[in-house]
Design a protein around this motif. Structure first.
Motif, PDB file in Angstrom:
ATOM      1  N   ALA A  51       5.020  -6.929  -2.258  1.00 30.33           N
ATOM      2  CA  ALA A  51       4.180  -5.765  -2.536  1.00 30.33           C
ATOM      3  C   ALA A  51       3.269  -5.469  -1.339  1.00 30.33           C
ATOM      4  O   ALA A  51       3.073  -4.305  -0.975  1.00 30.33           O
ATOM      5  CB  ALA A  51       3.357  -5.992  -3.795  1.00 30.33           C
ATOM      6  N   TYR A  52       2.720  -6.527  -0.728  1.00 34.37           N
ATOM      7  CA  TYR A  52       1.875  -6.330   0.460  1.00 34.37           C
ATOM      8  C   TYR A  52       2.668  -5.629   1.566  1.00 34.37           C
ATOM      9  O   TYR A  52       2.173  -4.688   2.197  1.00 34.37           O
ATOM     10  CB  TYR A  52       1.309  -7.655   0.965  1.00 34.37           C
ATOM     11  CG  TYR A  52       0.646  -7.505   2.310  1.00 34.37           C
ATOM     12  CD1 TYR A  52      -0.636  -6.977   2.408  1.00 34.37           C
ATOM     13  CD2 TYR A  52       1.325  -7.820   3.481  1.00 34.37           C
ATOM     14  CE1 TYR A  52      -1.231  -6.774   3.650  1.00 34.37           C
ATOM     15  CE2 TYR A  52       0.739  -7.623   4.725  1.00 34.37           C
ATOM     16  CZ  TYR A  52      -0.537  -7.097   4.806  1.00 34.37           C
ATOM     17  OH  TYR A  52      -1.113  -6.890   6.029  1.00 34.37           O
ATOM     18  N   GLN A  54       5.291  -3.752   1.226  1.00 38.68           N
ATOM     19  CA  GLN A  54       5.564  -2.381   0.785  1.00 38.68           C
ATOM     20  C   GLN A  54       4.338  -1.503   1.001  1.00 38.68           C
ATOM     21  O   GLN A  54       4.455  -0.358   1.445  1.00 38.68           O
ATOM     22  CB  GLN A  54       5.957  -2.381  -0.695  1.00 38.68           C
ATOM     23  CG  GLN A  54       6.401  -1.034  -1.215  1.00 38.68           C
ATOM     24  CD  GLN A  54       7.783  -0.657  -0.741  1.00 38.68           C
ATOM     25  OE1 GLN A  54       8.753  -1.351  -1.022  1.00 38.68           O
ATOM     26  NE2 GLN A  54       7.894   0.444  -0.022  1.00 38.68           N
ATOM     27  N   PHE A  55       3.156  -2.048   0.718  1.00 40.91           N
ATOM     28  CA  PHE A  55       1.914  -1.310   0.912  1.00 40.91           C
ATOM     29  C   PHE A  55       1.673  -1.035   2.398  1.00 40.91           C
ATOM     30  O   PHE A  55       1.288   0.071   2.780  1.00 40.91           O
ATOM     31  CB  PHE A  55       0.740  -2.098   0.315  1.00 40.91           C
ATOM     32  CG  PHE A  55      -0.543  -1.324   0.243  1.00 40.91           C
ATOM     33  CD1 PHE A  55      -0.822  -0.533  -0.858  1.00 40.91           C
ATOM     34  CD2 PHE A  55      -1.477  -1.395   1.260  1.00 40.91           C
ATOM     35  CE1 PHE A  55      -2.017   0.185  -0.931  1.00 40.91           C
ATOM     36  CE2 PHE A  55      -2.662  -0.683   1.198  1.00 40.91           C
ATOM     37  CZ  PHE A  55      -2.931   0.110   0.098  1.00 40.91           C
ATOM     38  N   SER A  73       6.217   4.514  -1.341  1.00 41.64           N
ATOM     39  CA  SER A  73       5.914   3.126  -0.974  1.00 41.64           C
ATOM     40  C   SER A  73       4.714   2.600  -1.744  1.00 41.64           C
ATOM     41  O   SER A  73       4.728   1.464  -2.238  1.00 41.64           O
ATOM     42  CB  SER A  73       5.672   2.998   0.533  1.00 41.64           C
ATOM     43  OG  SER A  73       6.891   3.122   1.237  1.00 41.64           O
ATOM     44  N   ALA A  77       4.771  -0.496  -4.361  1.00 48.33           N
ATOM     45  CA  ALA A  77       3.865  -1.641  -4.224  1.00 48.33           C
ATOM     46  C   ALA A  77       3.087  -1.851  -5.520  1.00 48.33           C
ATOM     47  O   ALA A  77       2.965  -2.983  -6.002  1.00 48.33           O
ATOM     48  CB  ALA A  77       2.901  -1.426  -3.053  1.00 48.33           C
ATOM     49  N   ALA A  95      -3.209   0.454  -4.934  1.00 46.24           N
ATOM     50  CA  ALA A  95      -1.968   1.190  -4.708  1.00 46.24           C
ATOM     51  C   ALA A  95      -2.023   2.558  -5.388  1.00 46.24           C
ATOM     52  O   ALA A  95      -1.599   3.571  -4.807  1.00 46.24           O
ATOM     53  CB  ALA A  95      -0.772   0.380  -5.200  1.00 46.24           C
TER      54      ALA A  95
END
Length: 186
Positions: A51-52, A54-55, A73, A77, A95
């Motif tokens: 997730a990090y 993706q962020f 994105s 995330a 997010a």
């Protein structure tokens, strides 16, 4: 086939993405962020670190004004953080706030304001760090301003600044709030 040792490579790719972005080389930042995300997705699947990444990709896409990609994105995330940590995770709120920021930049103020109206309270309930909340509120103030709600925007930015005024960890966002308020109080 990638393995656990390749995760160390991803940390370097993430740092390279951030450094390239700070240098203004957004194409390189995008390439590093994409590669890091691909490795984490393959090795870890749905995981906080995925997730990090993706962020980080979303932030780079936002810097390149690739708004549709950035919004997707940030949404992904948030979905990963939600699946891994539940809805009381401050990163889910972060997010969603970035998604709202993108919606505002896309000229969709009603959608942006509706998402900010849920993201910020969720961040407060989840115990997001004060500097993070102040950044979310600044983005919300920008969206309010773009929607023509100028008094509400000024009030929110002023409130956000007051909440972190004595927090040394918030120096960056305090500077951003000061600058925004200076430019918009006229």
């Amino acid at each position: 086939r990638l393995g656990p040792d390749d995760i160390a490579l991803v940390v370097g790719l993430d740092r390279s993405a951030v450094n390239a972005g700070q240098r203004g080389d957004l194409d390189a930042a995008l390439a590093f962020a994409r590669r890091g995300l691909a490795i984490r997705t393959e090795v870890l699947g749905n995981h906080n670190d995925t997730a990090y990444s993706q962020f980080l990709l979303g932030e780079t896409q936002l810097a390149k004004q690739q708004l549709a990609d950035a919004g997707a994105s940030f949404a992904r995330a948030g979905e990963i953080w939600l699946a891994v940590n539940g809805d009381k995770d401050p990163d889910v709120a972060k997010a969603r706030s970035k998604q709202a920021e993108v919606l505002s930049l896309q000229g969709r103020p009603a959608d942006a304001l509706a998402l900010f109206a849920t993201a910020i309270p969720a961040g407060e309930v989840a115990g997001a760090p004060p500097a993070q909340l102040a950044g979310m509120k600044l983005a919300h103030a920008r969206a309010l301003w773009a929607a023509g709600k100028r008094a509400a925007a000024i009030a929110l930015a002023t409130e956000a600044k007051a909440a972190v005024a004595a927090d040394p960890a918030a120096a960056r966002v305090i500077g951003e709030l000061d600058s925004w308020l200076h430019d918009h109080r006229k």
